[in-house]
Design a protein around this motif. Structure first.
Motif, PDB file in Angstrom:
ATOM      1  N   LEU A  86      -4.395  55.436  30.351  1.00 57.07           N
ATOM      2  CA  LEU A  86      -3.654  55.515  29.092  1.00 57.07           C
ATOM      3  C   LEU A  86      -3.501  56.989  28.727  1.00 57.07           C
ATOM      4  CD1 LEU A  86      -5.416  52.724  26.999  1.00 57.07           C
ATOM      5  CD2 LEU A  86      -2.980  52.739  27.612  1.00 57.07           C
ATOM      6  N   GLY A  87      -2.290  57.410  28.403  1.00 57.82           N
ATOM      7  CA  GLY A  87      -2.082  58.802  28.018  1.00 57.82           C
ATOM      8  C   GLY A  87      -2.551  59.788  29.066  1.00 57.82           C
ATOM      9  N   ARG A  88      -2.356  59.457  30.332  1.00 52.03           N
ATOM     10  CA  ARG A  88      -2.739  60.302  31.467  1.00 52.03           C
ATOM     11  C   ARG A  88      -4.254  60.528  31.543  1.00 52.03           C
ATOM     12  NH1 ARG A  88       1.987  65.022  31.436  1.00 52.03           N
ATOM     13  NH2 ARG A  88       3.774  63.585  31.574  1.00 52.03           N
ATOM     14  N   ARG A  89      -5.015  59.630  30.960  1.00 52.71           N
ATOM     15  CA  ARG A  89      -6.479  59.682  31.040  1.00 52.71           C
ATOM     16  C   ARG A  89      -6.991  58.348  31.559  1.00 52.71           C
ATOM     17  NH1 ARG A  89      -8.042  60.879  25.023  1.00 52.71           N
ATOM     18  NH2 ARG A  89     -10.147  60.536  25.859  1.00 52.71           N
ATOM     19  N   ASN A  90      -8.097  58.388  32.277  1.00 56.03           N
ATOM     20  CA  ASN A  90      -8.699  57.173  32.811  1.00 56.03           C
ATOM     21  C   ASN A  90      -9.711  56.598  31.813  1.00 56.03           C
ATOM     22  OD1 ASN A  90      -7.314  57.281  35.297  1.00 56.03           O
ATOM     23  ND2 ASN A  90      -8.806  58.751  36.105  1.00 56.03           N
ATOM     24  N   PHE A  91      -9.654  55.287  31.634  1.00 53.66           N
ATOM     25  CA  PHE A  91     -10.552  54.592  30.713  1.00 53.66           C
ATOM     26  C   PHE A  91     -11.145  53.372  31.396  1.00 53.66           C
ATOM     27  CE2 PHE A  91      -7.665  56.848  27.843  1.00 53.66           C
ATOM     28  CZ  PHE A  91      -8.564  57.417  26.942  1.00 53.66           C
TER      29      PHE A  91
END
Length: 348
Positions: free
Chosen positions: A191-196
């Motif tokens: 999400l939003g170029r971040r890994n979660f």
């Protein structure tokens, strides 16, 4: 896919959904979350405590946003009213049997008082969260064998590596006529170029025998005998590092029911089915000099990924709980077969 993500279900070719599992495929893939067990298995007792620690700090002073969804409320849990009202979690979560909820409450209060001696003097009271399933079919629940020492042992044992199946609060429980237990799974996404990550841990003690539906469409039939109606319970704990506020977490928790439904559950009249979700993305201070708190919150139209992850992890966690649990004989000679044995027989 990491070899560590090969869960008990996946080892039998049972894959739930298409999102990628985390490195260990457990709730502890969410950084900071740990799980511990204390198992009591002797004589007529098949019971225990399972502790979920949401972060390694002082949870009373640094609370986490949380939300709860009661799918069917035939249960004796504690602390959920305040979680619903204030939207925060301020103690570890204890899972246990129905008649040990009070013991778990006392243990959490004593533990928090030892860490925060000003509670109820200058700091306000503490809200212990304890949830339960009835393990009375395989364990002598009326003897109330569990003690606060057992609860402390589960809390002290918490780590990022923990047993699934018949351990802790999963020791004496049943699911769909088979042996139930504690299970876990996780999913990772961007999400939003971040890994979660979102992870689930379940205490699986529900389901009418013969109703279980595997991801490949098979419907395992347990041997006749024992409970034939739906009078069980399931507790689902969801953790994520996505920044969410309590209303959004309640919405995510509600999607655990989608995972239960995929398994064939219909939430019977006598079933206590509860899901609690929390986010580790931001700690909320118990005291704050400011009148306002700045927070990042996920944009609502991006939440579908978490809904999907909640359904997939819940479904897989239940299967992991069952497959990791060997057949068991318990109180009064009652027994539950293992789903793993059924799967092996089918493969043979």
């Amino acid at each position: 896919m990491s070899s560590h993500s090969i869960s008990p279900a996946r080892a039998h070719g049972l894959v739930c959904g298409d999102l990628q599992p985390g490195a260990a495929n457990r709730i502890t893939d969410v950084a900071g979350v740990t799980v511990g067990h204390q198992t009591v298995r002797q004589g007529s007792f098949r019971t225990g405590f399972t502790a979920v620690l949401p972060h390694p700090g002082n949870l009373f002073l640094e609370k986490l946003p949380a939300g709860v969804d009661v799918i069917n409320g035939f249960g004796k849990s504690a602390g959920l009213i305040q979680v619903e009202e204030l939207g925060t979690l301020e103690t570890p979560i204890l899972l246990t049997n129905t008649f040990a909820v009070g013991t778990g409450i006392n243990a959490l209060i004593r533990r928090e008082l030892s860490i925060n001696p000003d509670i109820d003097r200058s700091g306000g009271t503490v809200n212990p969260v304890v949830m339960e399933c009835n393990d009375g079919y395989l364990s002598d629940i009326n003897s109330m064998v569990l003690s606060e020492t057992d609860a402390f042992a589960a809390l002290d044992a918490a780590s990022d590596d923990f047993d699934q199946g018949s351990a802790g609060a999963g020791t004496g429980i049943s699911a769909f006529g088979f042996k139930g237990g504690i299970g876990s799974a996780s999913r990772v996404f961007e999400l939003g170029r971040r890994n979660f990550t979102l992870g689930a841990l379940v205490q699986a003690n529900f389901g009418k025998p013969g109703d279980l539906i595997l991801p490949d469409g098979r419907k395992p039939q347990p041997p006749a005998g024992g409970q034939i109606v739906e009078r069980g319970s399931v507790i689902v704990v969801l953790a994520t590092d996505v920044p969410l506020e309590s209303r959004q977490l309640k919405r995510v928790a509600r999607r655990a029911a989608a995972g239960l439904g995929r398994l064939g559950a219909f939430y019977g009249n006598g079933s206590g089915d509860i899901a609690l979700a929390f986010s580790t993305a931001q700690r909320l201070p118990h005291t704050n000099d400011s009148d306002f708190i700045a927070r990042d919150v996920l944009q609502e139209d991006k939440i579908d990924l978490l809904f999907k992850a909640a359904a997939e992890t819940t479904q897989e966690a239940v299967l992991n709980a069952m497959i990791a649990s060997p057949a068991m004989q318990g109180f009064k000679g009652r027994s539950r077969p293992s789903l793993a044995d059924w799967l092996e027989n089918q493969a043979g």
